[in-house]
Design an enzyme around this catalytic site. Sequence first.
Site, PDB file in Angstrom:
ATOM      1  N   ASP A   1     -25.264  76.442  -1.816  1.00 14.30           N
ATOM      2  CA  ASP A   1     -26.591  75.880  -1.552  1.00 14.30           C
ATOM      3  C   ASP A   1     -26.685  74.513  -2.209  1.00 14.30           C
ATOM      4  O   ASP A   1     -26.518  74.392  -3.422  1.00 14.30           O
ATOM      5  CB  ASP A   1     -27.645  76.838  -2.135  1.00 14.30           C
ATOM      6  CG  ASP A   1     -29.076  76.364  -1.918  1.00 14.30           C
ATOM      7  OD1 ASP A   1     -29.292  75.376  -1.198  1.00 14.30           O
ATOM      8  OD2 ASP A   1     -29.982  77.007  -2.490  1.00 14.30           O
TER       9      ASP A   1
ATOM     10  N   MET B   1     -24.510  77.242  -6.866  1.00 11.61           N
ATOM     11  CA  MET B   1     -25.255  76.028  -6.516  1.00 11.61           C
ATOM     12  C   MET B   1     -24.307  74.834  -6.463  1.00 11.61           C
ATOM     13  O   MET B   1     -23.530  74.603  -7.394  1.00 11.61           O
ATOM     14  CB  MET B   1     -26.351  75.743  -7.553  1.00 11.61           C
ATOM     15  CG  MET B   1     -27.520  76.719  -7.543  1.00 11.61           C
ATOM     16  SD  MET B   1     -28.420  76.793  -5.979  1.00 11.61           S
ATOM     17  CE  MET B   1     -28.998  75.098  -5.794  1.00 11.61           C
TER      18      MET B   1
ATOM     19  N   MET C   1     -36.189  79.912  -8.104  1.00  9.91           N
ATOM     20  CA  MET C   1     -35.872  78.961  -9.178  1.00  9.91           C
ATOM     21  C   MET C   1     -37.062  78.951 -10.126  1.00  9.91           C
ATOM     22  O   MET C   1     -37.845  77.996 -10.174  1.00  9.91           O
ATOM     23  CB  MET C   1     -35.582  77.579  -8.586  1.00  9.91           C
ATOM     24  CG  MET C   1     -34.222  77.523  -7.888  1.00  9.91           C
ATOM     25  SD  MET C   1     -34.085  76.162  -6.718  1.00  9.91           S
ATOM     26  CE  MET C   1     -34.832  76.937  -5.300  1.00  9.91           C
TER      27      MET C   1
ATOM     28  N   GLY D   1     -30.542  72.628   4.161  1.00  5.01           N
ATOM     29  CA  GLY D   1     -31.930  72.223   4.315  1.00  5.01           C
ATOM     30  C   GLY D   1     -32.063  70.943   5.105  1.00  5.01           C
ATOM     31  O   GLY D   1     -32.391  70.947   6.299  1.00  5.01           O
ATOM     32  N   SER D   2     -31.766  69.805   4.458  1.00  4.82           N
ATOM     33  CA  SER D   2     -31.973  68.516   5.123  1.00  4.82           C
ATOM     34  C   SER D   2     -31.059  68.347   6.332  1.00  4.82           C
ATOM     35  O   SER D   2     -31.445  67.710   7.313  1.00  4.82           O
ATOM     36  CB  SER D   2     -31.794  67.368   4.121  1.00  4.82           C
ATOM     37  OG  SER D   2     -30.589  67.497   3.411  1.00  4.82           O
TER      38      SER D   2
ATOM     39  N   PHE E   1     -34.328  70.141  -5.775  1.00  4.41           N
ATOM     40  CA  PHE E   1     -34.701  69.234  -4.686  1.00  4.41           C
ATOM     41  C   PHE E   1     -33.718  69.349  -3.522  1.00  4.41           C
ATOM     42  O   PHE E   1     -32.522  69.563  -3.742  1.00  4.41           O
ATOM     43  CB  PHE E   1     -34.722  67.783  -5.169  1.00  4.41           C
ATOM     44  CG  PHE E   1     -35.700  67.561  -6.300  1.00  4.41           C
ATOM     45  CD1 PHE E   1     -37.043  67.300  -6.030  1.00  4.41           C
ATOM     46  CD2 PHE E   1     -35.283  67.673  -7.617  1.00  4.41           C
ATOM     47  CE1 PHE E   1     -37.950  67.144  -7.068  1.00  4.41           C
ATOM     48  CE2 PHE E   1     -36.189  67.510  -8.660  1.00  4.41           C
ATOM     49  CZ  PHE E   1     -37.527  67.249  -8.382  1.00  4.41           C
ATOM     50  N   GLY E   2     -34.241  69.155  -2.325  1.00  2.00           N
ATOM     51  CA  GLY E   2     -33.387  69.050  -1.163  1.00  2.00           C
ATOM     52  C   GLY E   2     -32.832  67.640  -1.050  1.00  2.00           C
ATOM     53  O   GLY E   2     -33.281  66.722  -1.753  1.00  2.00           O
ATOM     54  N   GLY E   3     -31.838  67.474  -0.208  1.00  4.39           N
ATOM     55  CA  GLY E   3     -31.335  66.142   0.113  1.00  4.39           C
ATOM     56  C   GLY E   3     -30.467  65.493  -0.949  1.00  4.39           C
ATOM     57  O   GLY E   3     -30.212  64.292  -0.889  1.00  4.39           O
TER      58      GLY E   3
ATOM     59  N   HIS F   1     -33.987  80.744   4.512  1.00 10.80           N
ATOM     60  CA  HIS F   1     -33.863  80.566   3.063  1.00 10.80           C
ATOM     61  C   HIS F   1     -35.145  79.927   2.535  1.00 10.80           C
ATOM     62  O   HIS F   1     -35.545  78.852   3.007  1.00 10.80           O
ATOM     63  CB  HIS F   1     -32.650  79.683   2.786  1.00 10.80           C
ATOM     64  CG  HIS F   1     -32.334  79.454   1.346  1.00 10.80           C
ATOM     65  ND1 HIS F   1     -31.550  80.312   0.592  1.00 10.80           N
ATOM     66  CD2 HIS F   1     -32.684  78.443   0.510  1.00 10.80           C
ATOM     67  CE1 HIS F   1     -31.428  79.839  -0.634  1.00 10.80           C
ATOM     68  NE2 HIS F   1     -32.109  78.694  -0.721  1.00 10.80           N
TER      69      HIS F   1
HETATM   70  C1  DX5 Z   1     -32.288  73.094  -3.918  1.00 16.94           C
HETATM   71  C2  DX5 Z   1     -32.541  74.267  -3.012  1.00 16.94           C
HETATM   72  C3  DX5 Z   1     -31.884  74.174  -1.695  1.00 16.94           C
HETATM   73  C4  DX5 Z   1     -32.277  72.986  -0.874  1.00 16.94           C
HETATM   74  C5  DX5 Z   1     -31.025  72.518  -0.221  1.00 16.94           C
HETATM   75  O1  DX5 Z   1     -32.608  73.414  -5.214  1.00 16.94           O
HETATM   76  O2  DX5 Z   1     -32.102  75.468  -3.620  1.00 16.94           O
HETATM   77  O3  DX5 Z   1     -32.004  75.372  -0.945  1.00 16.94           O
HETATM   78  O4  DX5 Z   1     -33.229  73.236   0.108  1.00 16.94           O
HETATM   79  O5  DX5 Z   1     -31.301  71.340   0.445  1.00 16.94           O
HETATM   80  P1  DX5 Z   1     -30.149  70.427   1.044  1.00 16.94           P
HETATM   81  O6  DX5 Z   1     -29.407  71.261   2.031  1.00 16.94           O
HETATM   82  O7  DX5 Z   1     -30.890  69.303   1.646  1.00 16.94           O
HETATM   83  O8  DX5 Z   1     -29.281  70.008  -0.116  1.00 16.94           O
HETATM   84 ZN    ZN Z   2     -32.067  77.283  -2.312  1.00 18.12          ZN
END
Ligand code: DX5
Ligand code: ZN
Length: 227
Positions: free
Chosen positions: A173, A135, A66, A195-196, A141-143, A31
């Site tokens: 996601d 979503m 995005m 992700g994280s 952002f991740g995390g 991804h």
């Molecule tokens: C956030 C991204 C995600 C992000 C998810 O806008 O679309 O794909 O990497 O990260 P985690 O799994 O850490 O929430």
């Molecule tokens: Zn994503």
Amino acid sequence: MEVQIAPSILSADFGRLADEVAAVGDADWIHVDVMDNHFVPNLTLGLPVVHSVLKHTALPVDCHLMIADPDRWATSYAEAGARNVTFHAEAAHAPIRLARDLRAAGARAGLALKPATPVEPFADLLPEIDMLLVMTVEPGFGGQPFLDVVLPKVRRARELVRDGNHAVWVQVDGGVDEQTIDRCAEAGADVFVAGSAVYGADDPAEVVRRLRQSASAVADSAWWAHA
Ligand code: DX5
Ligand code: ZN
């Protein structure tokens, strides 16, 4: 019921991207989060990095755009070789035309909804797309912590897909980890971005395996599994 795990490289070490991608070779997708600092308040990567990722993995690449004006940019990700290209409903000017262009370019077409965007207005578009991304955090952002408040929408998305007998995957996601993935699968998700949870771990491949195991166990007996 088949579930799919899509590690997000947003939380990977961009300086060692080839190794990071190789570390999750058992996953179903890579991804890739493309952010333009307009649609979301963050800037990540674009086509040149997607080209590099494609060179270093045999896994299909799932591009999550995005970005503002996906009508202008999304098709080039499909032409580059991304197997799935997801654009945001809030950003697309002509989502049906764009989804058709993506499919014509050889990719699957994904439609993403931010947490506060309802799914019902897009019910008639389901024949035009291959995946609905619900979503579970605000994109950018991740995390971030998982938003449980979105789960009823995941359920409604699955109901629409099931009732219309559409061949559409439901992807979640944001904040997906070993604590939250069961709730997502129970609600109706079958594709899980993490992700994280994956790249923050010492053994990313092991986390992918555990996520898949948890989600499969739930999905196998979920209310939506044998529609
Ligand atoms: C956030 C991204 C995600 C992000 C998810 O806008 O679309 O794909 O990497 O990260 P985690 O799994 O850490 O929430
Ligand atoms: Zn994503």
